[in-house]
Design a protein around this motif. Structure first.
Motif, short mmCIF file in Angstrom:
data_model
loop_
_atom_site.label_atom_id
_atom_site.label_comp_id
_atom_site.label_asym_id
_atom_site.label_seq_id
_atom_site.Cartn_x
_atom_site.Cartn_y
_atom_site.Cartn_z
N MET A 79 0.84 -1.21 0.00
CA MET A 79 0.00 0.00 0.00
C MET A 79 0.87 1.25 0.00
O MET A 79 1.89 1.31 0.67
N PHE A 81 0.61 5.21 0.96
CA PHE A 81 -0.28 6.07 1.73
C PHE A 81 -0.20 7.52 1.24
O PHE A 81 0.77 7.92 0.61
N GLN A 82 -1.24 8.28 1.63
CA GLN A 82 -1.30 9.69 1.21
C GLN A 82 -0.07 10.47 1.70
O GLN A 82 0.52 11.22 0.96
N ASN A 83 0.29 10.25 3.00
CA ASN A 83 1.47 11.00 3.50
C ASN A 83 2.71 10.10 3.49
O ASN A 83 3.60 10.28 4.30
N ALA A 85 4.00 7.64 4.70
CA ALA A 85 4.26 6.73 5.82
C ALA A 85 5.61 6.03 5.70
O ALA A 85 5.74 4.84 5.92
N LEU A 86 6.63 6.80 5.31
CA LEU A 86 7.98 6.23 5.29
C LEU A 86 8.51 6.20 6.72
O LEU A 86 8.19 7.10 7.51
N TYR A 87 9.33 5.21 7.04
CA TYR A 87 9.90 5.13 8.39
C TYR A 87 11.02 6.17 8.49
O TYR A 87 12.05 6.04 7.80
N PRO A 88 10.84 7.20 9.32
CA PRO A 88 11.79 8.32 9.28
C PRO A 88 13.20 7.97 9.74
O PRO A 88 14.15 8.64 9.37
N LYS A 132 13.75 12.45 5.53
CA LYS A 132 13.77 13.89 5.80
C LYS A 132 14.53 14.66 4.73
O LYS A 132 14.26 15.83 4.48
N ARG A 146 8.81 0.96 -2.16
CA ARG A 146 8.56 0.02 -1.05
C ARG A 146 7.48 -0.98 -1.45
O ARG A 146 7.52 -2.13 -1.04
N GLN B 208 -0.08 5.83 10.76
CA GLN B 208 0.15 5.21 9.46
C GLN B 208 1.45 4.43 9.40
O GLN B 208 1.57 3.51 8.60
N LEU B 209 2.43 4.78 10.26
CA LEU B 209 3.67 4.00 10.27
C LEU B 209 3.37 2.57 10.71
O LEU B 209 3.92 1.61 10.17
N ILE B 315 16.26 12.20 11.78
CA ILE B 315 14.81 11.95 11.69
C ILE B 315 14.06 13.25 11.46
O ILE B 315 13.19 13.34 10.61
#
Lengths: 365, 316
Positions: A79, A81-83, A85-88, A132, A146, B208-209, B315
């Protein structure tokens, strides 16, 4: 890759019905777009396919297997996502390989898949960066990467372009289409933007108030809408809908829009509408079928004079707005033919493309 | 924003305006942002200087005097301390006390934060409020309460133990039980602080994460390990550092419960320097003891804050 089937699917939150009676067959390789206004239940439907929302009624199957009770991880879906949802806290490469690592893929294969997806999306040089340090468009690509590395049965996109600026959105739209042509994975895509839906989809599912209004190819929906909602929702600017009355005129039919203005309905359409003679209806005509008189479509259509309210030049065409009995109507004319606002102009209506809608049922006649 | 400001601000003042501007240098100084900032911080600077910086330097000066504060004796006080077994026991106990108490506070805080976070929204506020109680009660009073609970003869704990058929324990007069008791009370008092910090951190992790991780195939444990923990890394580091400093310098719990006894086994730096400086009247030696805390905490702070800054940059 697999087909997706939804049978009588519904979702209720306590007493509120979010989605009801969704029936949808998505064949293998197809790109289906769920489109509709905010709160129409399109995202809920997508999240039910993903397994992020429980299903209240009905049955969802992916690749022939009923997945109602399967958690998301066992549905073999990916999936976006709109924002994003990457793992920062992970690099781009780690973000893309996370799902494969959890599924205990060998390291060499993970690297190969990540490199391959990065090449497809042109993000190879970003693999070592963190989210970032990426722009919106780059993050979007990583989110797609992903999904691609997993090589899942189904791709799910939840308004993936909503956070991008207009120019980038058009670019990424093409990108998504290109990726789908390459990997051919069955895709369900949710958006509220009908242009996105029309340009991307093999088939579009128009939703409203938690129900499916119409399913069809983009052309089908545009030229043959079945309901008032679809007629007005698809197309930009939307279809003109003018209250009118259907009148008999000897052997033919007339559609009366105001005391002064009435059109003769072409023979090809008259038979279909004859049963509704004398009724109040909504007359629907797209702006591109209200044009200047000179030269257009070899003189097909009926001419009538209007006084222009507003004139909007768009470059390749000019939108002219005028009123018919208080209802605002939009026409599309050649920039050189357009008059100024306040002036009178002769327009031509091509009634071969007209629609009549029953205002009581909102169904296209 | 910056370029907008630049675009309407004249880059150079016209000649006519320059001359009076020079005269009112004070006005120009006042108009500068940095001046305003310094003025607004001034009350705090005065308080910090008066209550922290001055006493800190004074205690350094004090630590180099003899007991009657009549002679400068250099580092003799420090040398004396380093040669005493009791001092090394205090170092050991301070380390055990601070490290184990902070570890358990953080652990309990993390677990309860998760539990509270997973409660339905309706009951959550009630639980949050109740769990904060230990942190809200004045520490001196609650420690007195615990002191009573640990009383060997009349206490509730021993009453329950003997009711269950166990032997009564002399909690505060058996050396190792006394160490355990002071740590327990400190954990009881400090864990709610961790709970509230971690709860806030948990709530700030975007939902969402977790959804993305679910789709990626993560189990609940893997989500905690790969999403929650890294996302909370900084807040954990900062709370641990903060708590390490406060716990290392703890005074009230130990002073009220055991006053350092039995056999000096529960002394930490603060209580030991109080004993030497106030109780025994050797202020310079007490000051020297308390100064030992500074380098230890400074090193810990440098390392932890360096990690925090690095992760913060990554981050964002």
């Amino acid at each position: 890759m697999a087909e997706v089937t939804l049978r009588n699917v519904g979702k209720r939150y306590d007493d509120v019905v979010a989605v009801s009676n969704i029936n949808l067959d998505i064949p293998n390789h197809e790109f289906v777009v769920l489109v509709g206004p905010s709160g129409c239940g399109k995202s809920t439907t997508l999240r039910m396919i993903a397994g992020l929302e429980e299903i209240s009624d009905g049955e969802i199957s992916i690749g022939g297997e009923v997945v109602n009770d399967l958690p998301p991880k066992d549905r073999d879906i990916a999936m976006v996502f709109q924002n994003y949802a990457l793992y920062p806290h992970m690099t781009v490469a780690e973000n893309m390989s996370f799902g494969l690592k959890l599924r205990k893929f060998p390291k060499t294969e993970i690297k190969q898949r990540v490199d391959n997806a990065a090449r497809i999306l042109d993000i190879t040089e970003l693999l070592g960066r963190r989210p970032k340090q990426l722009s919106g468009g780059q993050r979007q690509r990583v989110a797609m990467g992903r999904a691609i590395v997993r090589n899942p049965k189904v791709f799910l996109f939840d308004e993936p372009l909503s956070n991008l600026d207009a120019k980038l959105r058009v670019q990424m739209r093409t990108e998504i289409k290109r990726v789908h042509q390459k990997v051919k994975t069955t895709t369900v895509y949710v958006t509220h933007d009908q242009v996105e839906a029309m340009t991307l989809a093999d088939r579009v599912v128009v939703m409203n108030n938690g129900k499916i209004e119409q399913i069809g190819t983009p052309n089908d929906l545009y030229h043959h809408p079945k309901t008032r909602f679809v007629a007005s929702f698809i197309g930009s600017p939307g279809m003109n809908l003018i209250p009118a009355k259907l009148e008999s005129n000897g052997s033919g039919l007339n559609i009366r829009l105001s005391e002064k203005l009435s059109f003769h309905i072409p023979e090809s359409r008259a038979a279909r509408y004859r049963a509704h003679t004398g009724k109040d209806v909504l007359f629907g005509l797209r702006p591109e079928h209200l044009t200047e008189t000179r030269g257009s479509e070899n003189g097909v259509g009926q001419e009538f004079p209007v006084t222009l309210d507003v004139v909007e030049p768009m470059g390749m065409e000019t939108m002219v707005f005028f009123k018919v009995d208080g209802t605002e109507v939009c026409g599309r004319v050649e920039p050189t033919a357009a008059k100024k606002s306040g002036e009178e102009m002769q327009l031509r209506a091509n009634l071969d493309h007209m629609h009549l809608i029953d205002p009581a049922t909102n169904v296209v006649l | 924003m910056a370029d907008i400001v630049q675009s309407w601000m004249p880059t150079e003042l016209p000649e006519t305006e320059k001359a009076p501007a020079k005269k009112s240098g004070l006005r120009r100084l006042m108009r500068r942002h940095s001046t305003t900032a310094v003025l607004m911080c001034l009350p705090l600077i005065v308080i910090v200087a008066g209550l922290i910086i001055y006493p800190a330097f004074y205690s350094i000066y004090l630590s180099m005097l003899n007991k009657s504060q009549t002679h400068f004796i250099g580092l003799s006080n420090f040398n004396f301390l380093l040669s005493r077994d009791t001092f090394w026991m205090v170092v050991e106990q301070s380390a055990i006390f601070a490290l184990s108490a902070v570890f358990f506070k953080a652990l309990i805080g993390l677990i309860t934060a998760h539990l509270v976070n997973n409660l339905p929204a309706k009951g959550q506020r009630k639980w949050r409020g109740m769990l904060l109680v230990p942190w809200v009660i004045p520490l001196a009073l609650s420690t007195l309460g615990w002191w009573w609970l640990f009383d060997p003869t009349y206490s509730a704990i021993n009453f329950i133990l003997s009711g269950l058929g166990f032997e009564k324990i002399a909690w505060l007069s058996t050396p190792y039980w006394a160490r355990f008791s002071v740590i327990l009370v400190n954990v009881w008092y400090g864990a709610p602080f961790f709970l509230i910090m971690y709860l806030a951190a948990l709530k700030s992790v975007p939902e969402q994460l977790y959804e993305a991780a679910s789709i990626d195939g993560a189990t609940a444990w893997q989500k905690f390990r790969h999403i929650t923990l890294p996302m909370m890394h900084n807040i954990i580091a900062i709370t641990v550092l903060f708590s390490l400093i406060v716990t290392f310098a703890n005074f009230d719990v130990v002073q009220i419960m055991t006053a350092g006894g039995p056999r000096n086994m529960t002394h930490v730096f603060a209580t030991y320097s109080f004993l030497l400086g106030i109780r025994s009247g050797d202020l310079p030696l007490g000051a020297a003891t308390s100064l030992f805390m500074f380098p230890i905490l400074a090193i810990a702070a440098v390392f932890i804050l360096r990690g925090v800054r690095k992760r913060g940059r990554e981050i964002g």
